[in-house]
Design a protein around this motif. Structure first.
Motif, PDB file in Angstrom:
ATOM      1  N   TYR A   1     -59.853 -93.866 -59.516  1.00 18.82           N
ATOM      2  CA  TYR A   1     -60.833 -93.062 -60.259  1.00 18.82           C
ATOM      3  C   TYR A   1     -61.921 -93.977 -60.795  1.00 18.82           C
ATOM      4  CZ  TYR A   1     -57.578 -89.158 -60.044  1.00 18.82           C
ATOM      5  OH  TYR A   1     -56.785 -88.154 -59.606  1.00 18.82           O
TER       6      TYR A   1
ATOM      7  N   GLN B   1     -63.380 -94.316 -63.640  1.00 18.79           N
ATOM      8  CA  GLN B   1     -63.004 -95.052 -64.836  1.00 18.79           C
ATOM      9  C   GLN B   1     -61.487 -95.012 -64.943  1.00 18.79           C
ATOM     10  OE1 GLN B   1     -63.702 -91.677 -64.883  1.00 18.79           O
ATOM     11  NE2 GLN B   1     -65.171 -91.586 -66.560  1.00 18.79           N
TER      12      GLN B   1
ATOM     13  N   ALA C   1     -55.102 -95.301 -58.608  1.00 17.65           N
ATOM     14  CA  ALA C   1     -54.042 -94.307 -58.734  1.00 17.65           C
ATOM     15  C   ALA C   1     -53.139 -94.292 -57.511  1.00 17.65           C
ATOM     16  CB  ALA C   1     -54.645 -92.926 -58.966  1.00 17.65           C
TER      17      ALA C   1
ATOM     18  N   ARG D   1     -42.517 -90.478 -61.266  1.00 21.18           N
ATOM     19  CA  ARG D   1     -42.675 -90.296 -62.700  1.00 21.18           C
ATOM     20  C   ARG D   1     -44.076 -89.787 -63.023  1.00 21.18           C
ATOM     21  NH1 ARG D   1     -39.011 -93.331 -65.920  1.00 21.18           N
ATOM     22  NH2 ARG D   1     -37.857 -94.823 -64.678  1.00 21.18           N
ATOM     23  N   SER D   2     -44.201 -89.371 -64.222  1.00 15.82           N
ATOM     24  CA  SER D   2     -45.522 -88.948 -64.690  1.00 15.82           C
ATOM     25  C   SER D   2     -46.502 -90.108 -64.569  1.00 15.82           C
ATOM     26  CB  SER D   2     -45.414 -88.504 -66.148  1.00 15.82           C
ATOM     27  OG  SER D   2     -46.669 -88.079 -66.593  1.00 15.82           O
ATOM     28  N   GLY D   3     -47.659 -89.837 -63.990  1.00 17.83           N
ATOM     29  CA  GLY D   3     -48.674 -90.875 -63.842  1.00 17.83           C
ATOM     30  C   GLY D   3     -48.509 -91.716 -62.601  1.00 17.83           C
ATOM     31  N   SER D   4     -47.547 -91.370 -61.739  1.00 21.45           N
ATOM     32  CA  SER D   4     -47.304 -92.188 -60.554  1.00 21.45           C
ATOM     33  C   SER D   4     -48.301 -91.896 -59.430  1.00 21.45           C
ATOM     34  CB  SER D   4     -45.871 -91.979 -60.063  1.00 21.45           C
ATOM     35  OG  SER D   4     -45.672 -90.614 -59.774  1.00 21.45           O
ATOM     36  N   GLY D   5     -49.089 -90.843 -59.588  1.00 24.81           N
ATOM     37  CA  GLY D   5     -50.128 -90.565 -58.583  1.00 24.81           C
ATOM     38  C   GLY D   5     -49.874 -89.338 -57.734  1.00 24.81           C
ATOM     39  N   LYS D   6     -48.906 -88.523 -58.108  1.00 24.57           N
ATOM     40  CA  LYS D   6     -48.546 -87.361 -57.284  1.00 24.57           C
ATOM     41  C   LYS D   6     -49.707 -86.380 -57.142  1.00 24.57           C
ATOM     42  CE  LYS D   6     -45.177 -86.069 -59.997  1.00 24.57           C
ATOM     43  NZ  LYS D   6     -45.288 -87.038 -61.110  1.00 24.57           N
ATOM     44  N   THR D   7     -50.278 -85.994 -58.282  1.00 22.67           N
ATOM     45  CA  THR D   7     -51.362 -85.013 -58.240  1.00 22.67           C
ATOM     46  C   THR D   7     -52.566 -85.576 -57.495  1.00 22.67           C
ATOM     47  OG1 THR D   7     -50.613 -84.011 -60.293  1.00 22.67           O
ATOM     48  CG2 THR D   7     -52.880 -83.587 -59.660  1.00 22.67           C
ATOM     49  N   THR D   8     -52.817 -86.869 -57.693  1.00 18.99           N
ATOM     50  CA  THR D   8     -53.931 -87.501 -56.984  1.00 18.99           C
ATOM     51  C   THR D   8     -53.715 -87.408 -55.479  1.00 18.99           C
ATOM     52  OG1 THR D   8     -54.091 -89.026 -58.852  1.00 18.99           O
ATOM     53  CG2 THR D   8     -55.324 -89.586 -56.866  1.00 18.99           C
TER      54      THR D   8
ATOM     55  N   GLN E   1     -50.982 -76.995 -60.440  1.00 20.86           N
ATOM     56  CA  GLN E   1     -50.016 -76.912 -61.531  1.00 20.86           C
ATOM     57  C   GLN E   1     -50.400 -75.808 -62.514  1.00 20.86           C
ATOM     58  OE1 GLN E   1     -49.374 -80.628 -63.523  1.00 20.86           O
ATOM     59  NE2 GLN E   1     -47.877 -79.769 -64.928  1.00 20.86           N
TER      60      GLN E   1
ATOM     61  N   GLU F   1     -46.120 -79.343 -59.187  1.00 26.32           N
ATOM     62  CA  GLU F   1     -45.238 -79.063 -60.328  1.00 26.32           C
ATOM     63  C   GLU F   1     -44.929 -77.578 -60.495  1.00 26.32           C
ATOM     64  OE1 GLU F   1     -43.959 -81.522 -61.896  1.00 26.32           O
ATOM     65  OE2 GLU F   1     -45.393 -83.179 -62.004  1.00 26.32           O
TER      66      GLU F   1
ATOM     67  N   HIS G   1     -41.810 -83.957 -60.573  1.00 21.60           N
ATOM     68  CA  HIS G   1     -40.914 -84.992 -61.076  1.00 21.60           C
ATOM     69  C   HIS G   1     -39.524 -84.395 -61.291  1.00 21.60           C
ATOM     70  CE1 HIS G   1     -42.749 -83.333 -64.842  1.00 21.60           C
ATOM     71  NE2 HIS G   1     -41.458 -83.200 -65.103  1.00 21.60           N
TER      72      HIS G   1
HETATM   73  N1  LIG Z   1     -59.728 -87.600 -63.407  1.00 20.53           N
HETATM   74  C1  LIG Z   1     -59.157 -88.804 -63.654  1.00 20.53           C
HETATM   75  N2  LIG Z   1     -59.920 -89.840 -64.054  1.00 20.53           N
HETATM   76  C2  LIG Z   1     -59.358 -91.065 -64.281  1.00 20.53           C
HETATM   77  N3  LIG Z   1     -58.055 -91.327 -64.114  1.00 20.53           N
HETATM   78  C3  LIG Z   1     -57.252 -90.352 -63.701  1.00 20.53           C
HETATM   79  C4  LIG Z   1     -57.758 -88.998 -63.460  1.00 20.53           C
HETATM   80  N4  LIG Z   1     -56.720 -88.218 -63.076  1.00 20.53           N
HETATM   81  C5  LIG Z   1     -55.635 -89.026 -63.095  1.00 20.53           C
HETATM   82  N5  LIG Z   1     -55.926 -90.279 -63.469  1.00 20.53           N
HETATM   83  C6  LIG Z   1     -54.992 -91.428 -63.563  1.00 20.53           C
HETATM   84  O1  LIG Z   1     -54.465 -91.653 -62.298  1.00 20.53           O
HETATM   85  C7  LIG Z   1     -53.069 -91.945 -62.375  1.00 20.53           C
HETATM   86  C8  LIG Z   1     -52.289 -90.946 -61.519  1.00 20.53           C
HETATM   87  O2  LIG Z   1     -52.459 -89.646 -62.075  1.00 20.53           O
HETATM   88  P1  LIG Z   1     -51.831 -88.341 -61.438  1.00 20.53           P
HETATM   89  O3  LIG Z   1     -52.392 -87.176 -62.144  1.00 20.53           O
HETATM   90  O4  LIG Z   1     -51.988 -88.404 -59.971  1.00 20.53           O
HETATM   91  O5  LIG Z   1     -50.291 -88.519 -61.843  1.00 20.53           O
HETATM   92  P2  LIG Z   1     -49.052 -87.528 -61.640  1.00 20.53           P
HETATM   93  O6  LIG Z   1     -48.060 -88.275 -60.903  1.00 20.53           O
HETATM   94  O7  LIG Z   1     -49.527 -86.239 -61.102  1.00 20.53           O
HETATM   95  O8  LIG Z   1     -48.546 -87.336 -63.148  1.00 20.53           O
HETATM   96  P3  LIG Z   1     -47.874 -86.046 -63.828  1.00 20.53           P
HETATM   97  O9  LIG Z   1     -46.463 -86.012 -63.390  1.00 20.53           O
HETATM   98  O10 LIG Z   1     -47.977 -86.327 -65.295  1.00 20.53           O
HETATM   99  O11 LIG Z   1     -48.677 -84.851 -63.421  1.00 20.53           O
HETATM  100  C9  LIG Z   1     -52.728 -91.875 -63.851  1.00 20.53           C
HETATM  101  O12 LIG Z   1     -52.686 -93.199 -64.332  1.00 20.53           O
HETATM  102  C10 LIG Z   1     -53.828 -91.109 -64.467  1.00 20.53           C
HETATM  103  O13 LIG Z   1     -54.069 -91.558 -65.772  1.00 20.53           O
END
Ligand SMILES: Nc1ncnc2c1ncn2[C@@H]1O[C@H](COP(=O)(O)OP(=O)(O)OP(=O)(O)O)[C@@H](O)[C@H]1O
Ligand SMILES: [Mg+2]
Lengths: 480, 232
Positions: free
Chosen positions: B11, B13, B17, B36-43, B83, B161, B192
């Motif tokens: 991203y 800023q 990810a 885990r949360s923040g591991s990059g799944k949604t990305t 989600q 999710e 997760h």
């Molecule tokens: N729009 C954004 N701008 C900057 N950083 C982002 C953005 N969206 C996500 N991130 C960062 O990218 C990383 C991966 O985020 P992501 O949303 O893919 O995680 P996730 O696995 O889906 O988490 P969760 O289980 O909490 O949904 C995280 O460190 C998050 O802080």
């Protein structure tokens, strides 16, 4: 829940047609002699009990048109903008009892004078012994018509007098009766005529302050027209036609003119309804066109992405909302002719109000669009919808419902703002009321009726706005 | 087969990810992407859904890059349920379902409606047809959103999710429900919630801090993870 009025494209089409029509109607014809006067200066120009424009000036203009072999067209306009209108070429001449002054001679030419009169001080009969001439009114308030020579005369020669300016004699009389002003200065002839007609307890005091020669101003570049008018005036004087007109209005008046204080109810009703029709037409065409314009504006305001375009719309919107509508009206009405665009009063009013409405509504629509969850767009995209479909079927319906109550408020505000267009001589309801009052001398009654007419339209609008708001709250989808 | 090759995403800023992800998602009923949360799944899911512009790597479907695919074709092949679901609040569930068939596939309104009703019937939620999203429960909303995506008959349906707003019983029911539907569509469940995917997914992928840590059948994944660590 469908908002059916939005969908009825027919209404929008009809309005477009009507508006286009009134832009077309203004096309000027050749052999017309267009003359301006206020229509609020009895007995020189005013509306008769039949609702017809009559008076000394009207007769003079009529005769001159005969001599010119032109068809006469009379435009009524406010006194304070009447010279600006001539300079903007809205009419050929002013036959409106305008006095020759060096100041005015700088910008226009004057014909030969067609009558002479002078400035006279009038006071309330109660003050009979107290004020015997103008000097006795030091420190007091004295009324004059706005922009009339008396105003400058008093300000220059009697700086100790508090000069109060009024739009019309009716207003001056009202404030004399209210004792808000102690005296007024006006044309001697007019003063006597009106005091008698309105049956008011005022009297002349002291000598004429100065003499005035009344003539017809014409644009400096129209020497040929000036010569023709002068010839006509000379002929009228020779043939005794001017004296005849003079007799008609100042001879043995009183008896026949007494009745003028009463205007037929049917005529009053007709004038008011006609005026209100114009009010509604102007209001709703500007509201509909303003609304249509406000959608793209609102979209641009909500999207900072296209930055230069955003900046232009943002600045324009702020400017429109941050300046008085009245100035915008004058700017368009008097300014447009200077860049070669001739606008009728109604088209100038519709144009200005449309721009104004679009600015206010664009803000409402922007905030409506902003409150729609950006995820809605994502969901639309995920389903394969085009950007346009996403806007049209997903974002817009939600934004519109949120924006609807504030939009209704904007509509109500705009309805009320149409009152201002009387200032550029649109014959809407306020102006009609004013012309009725100039005959009947009953401001309370007719302004109240005009207010009620507005309220009949705005009240249901406000109710509908409230109902929609409650309905939306109940559904609560905006924050779901 | 949906293939992800050397995918890296950061991203503007924030930290990177996704780092160098390569994986293949076969048309294999139900797949799980865990982490885990923040591991990059949604990305990752947003990349597969073409909601982000790739900086490095590519994603292909049967050899064709989805980033070069025509809009209509892509959305026909890959569906997404976010989600937050994003049901359209001003439309009933039936209208939510008919919007894309009518506007994208240019089907006429009555046949789209008929098909949507049949689908709701098949999914066992026909009682929701005329309700607005604000008038249904979280579990029902989840199903309605899946129904809205399924009506486009995608080959892959990505679910982000799906159990995050559901209680244990409801997520169990949702799992069973997905099993009934898996014949026509490959579900890619991003979550997760190991417990939820344990019994329904054929195979899984485990993300950790933006990297693909391991892949394999669910037993393998659960063995590595243990249930407790990832339980809610
Ligand atoms: N729009 C954004 N701008 C900057 N950083 C982002 C953005 N969206 C996500 N991130 C960062 O990218 C990383 C991966 O985020 P992501 O949303 O893919 O995680 P996730 O696995 O889906 O988490 P969760 O289980 O909490 O949904 C995280 O460190 C998050 O802080
Ligand atoms: Mg996530």
């Amino acid at each position: 829940m469908n908002i059916s009025f939005l969908k009825s494209k027919t209404i929008i089409l009809v309005v477009f047609f009507l508006v286009t029509a009134c832009f077309l109607v203004q096309a000027e014809e050749k052999d017309i002699f267009t003359v301006a006067l206020t229509g609020k200066y009895p007995p020189f120009s005013f509306y008769s009990q039949e609702g017809k424009l009559v008076g000394f000036d009207v007769d003079v203009a009529d005769k001159i048109a005969d001599y010119l072999d032109h068809e006469l067209k009379i435009v009524t306009t406010e006194w304070d903008g009447i010279l600006a209108g001539l300079l903007a070429k809205k009419y050929d001449a002013i036959v409106g009892s305008m006095a020759i002054t060096p100041q005015r001679k700088k910008s226009v030419d004057f014909s030969l004078p067609y009558y002479e009169s002078g400035a006279q001080l009038f006071i309330h009969k109660k003050d009979k012994g107290e004020f015997t001439n103008i000097k006795d009114l030091k420190g007091q308030s004295v009324g004059v018509g706005i922009g009339e020579t008396y105003q400058h005369y008093l300000e220059d020669n009697y700086p100790e007098i508090n000069v109060v300016t009024y739009k019309s004699t009716v207003d001056i009389f009202q404030d004399m009766l209210n004792r808000r002003i102690k005296g007024f200065v006006t044309d001697r002839l007019v003063g006597f005529y009106q005091i008698k007609k309105a049956d008011t307890p005022f009297m002349a005091t002291g000598r004429l302050l100065y003499r005035e020669r009344i003539a017809i101003p014409i644009l400096k570049e129209r020497k040929a027209l000036l010569a023709k008018i002068n010839n006509a005036l000379i002929a009228m004087k020779k043939k005794g036609e001017l004296t005849e007109i003079n007799k008609k209005w100042f001879g043995q008046e009183s008896k026949s003119n007494r009745k003028e204080k009463k205007m037929k109810t049917a005529i009053i009703a007709e004038k008011l309804l006609q005026g209100f029709g114009i009010t509604l037409f102007v209001a709703f065409s500007s509201i509909i066109m303003g609304f249509l314009l406000s959608i793209p504006f609102g979209v641009i305001l909500n999207k900072r992405k296209i930055y230069p375009l955003y900046l232009v719309v943002r600045t324009f919107n702020d400017f429109i909302r941050g300046t008085p509508l009245l100035i915008q009206l004058f700017f368009i009405y008097f300014g447009a002719p200077q860049v070669g665009i001739m606008l009728t009063p109604i088209s100038a009013a519709i144009f200005t109000l449309t721009v104004n409405a679009s600015a206010y509504m664009a803000e409402v629509i922007r905030s409506g669009l902003m409150s729609v969850d950006p995820g809605q767009k994502l969901a639309g995209k995920a389903l394969g919808l085009t950007n346009f479909s996403i806007f049209r079927f997903i974002v817009w319906p939600q934004a519109f419902r949120i924006a609807l109550p504030p939009l209704m408020n904007a509509v109500v505000a705009l309805m009320k703002d149409t009152a201002l267009i009387a200032m550029i001589s649109v014959g809407e309801v306020i102006r009609q009321a004013q012309s009725i009052i100039s005959v009947t001398y009953n401001p309370m009654k007719y302004y109240f009726i005009a207010a009620i007419m507005f309220f009949i339209v705005t009240f249901p609008l406000m109710k509908i706005a409230g109902r929609i708001e409650r309905k939306i709250k109940k559904k609560g989808f905006a924050n779901a | 087969m949906l293939k992800i090759k050397d995918l890296t995403y950061s991203y503007s800023q924030g930290a990177t990810a996704l780092i160098d992800i390569s994986m293949g998602l076969p048309r294999e009923h139900i797949l799980a992407i865990l982490g885990r949360s923040g591991s990059g799944k949604t990305t990752l899911l947003k990349c597969i859904g073409r909601f982000l512009t790739l900086q490095k790597g590519d994603i292909t479907l049967d050899g064709e890059s989805i980033y070069k695919m025509e809009r209509k074709k892509l959305r026909h092949l890959i569906g997404i349920v976010f989600q937050q679901l994003y049901l359209f609040p001003h439309l009933t569930i039936l209208e939510n379902m008919c919007l894309a068939p009518v506007k994208v596939l240019k089907r006429n309104e009555s046949s789209a409606k008929k098909e949507a009703k049949e689908m709701l019937n098949k999914l066992g939620i026909k009682n929701l047809a005329d309700r607005y999203p604000s008038q249904i429960s979280g579990g029902q909303a989840q199903r309605a959103a899946i129904a809205r995506a399924l009506i486009m008959k995608p080959q892959y349906l990505l679910l982000d999710e799906p159990t995050s707003a559901l209680d244990l019983n409801t997520s169990k029911e949702l799992g069973e429900w997905l099993l009934e539907l898996k014949a026509e569509t490959t579900f890619v469940v991003v979550t997760h919630d190991v417990l939820f995917t344990k019994n329904i997914a054929n195979s899984g992928f485990l993300l950790s801090e933006g990297k693909l840590k391991t892949k394999g059948n669910m037993k393998h994944i659960v063995d590595i993870l243990g249930l407790g660590d990832y339980q809610r």
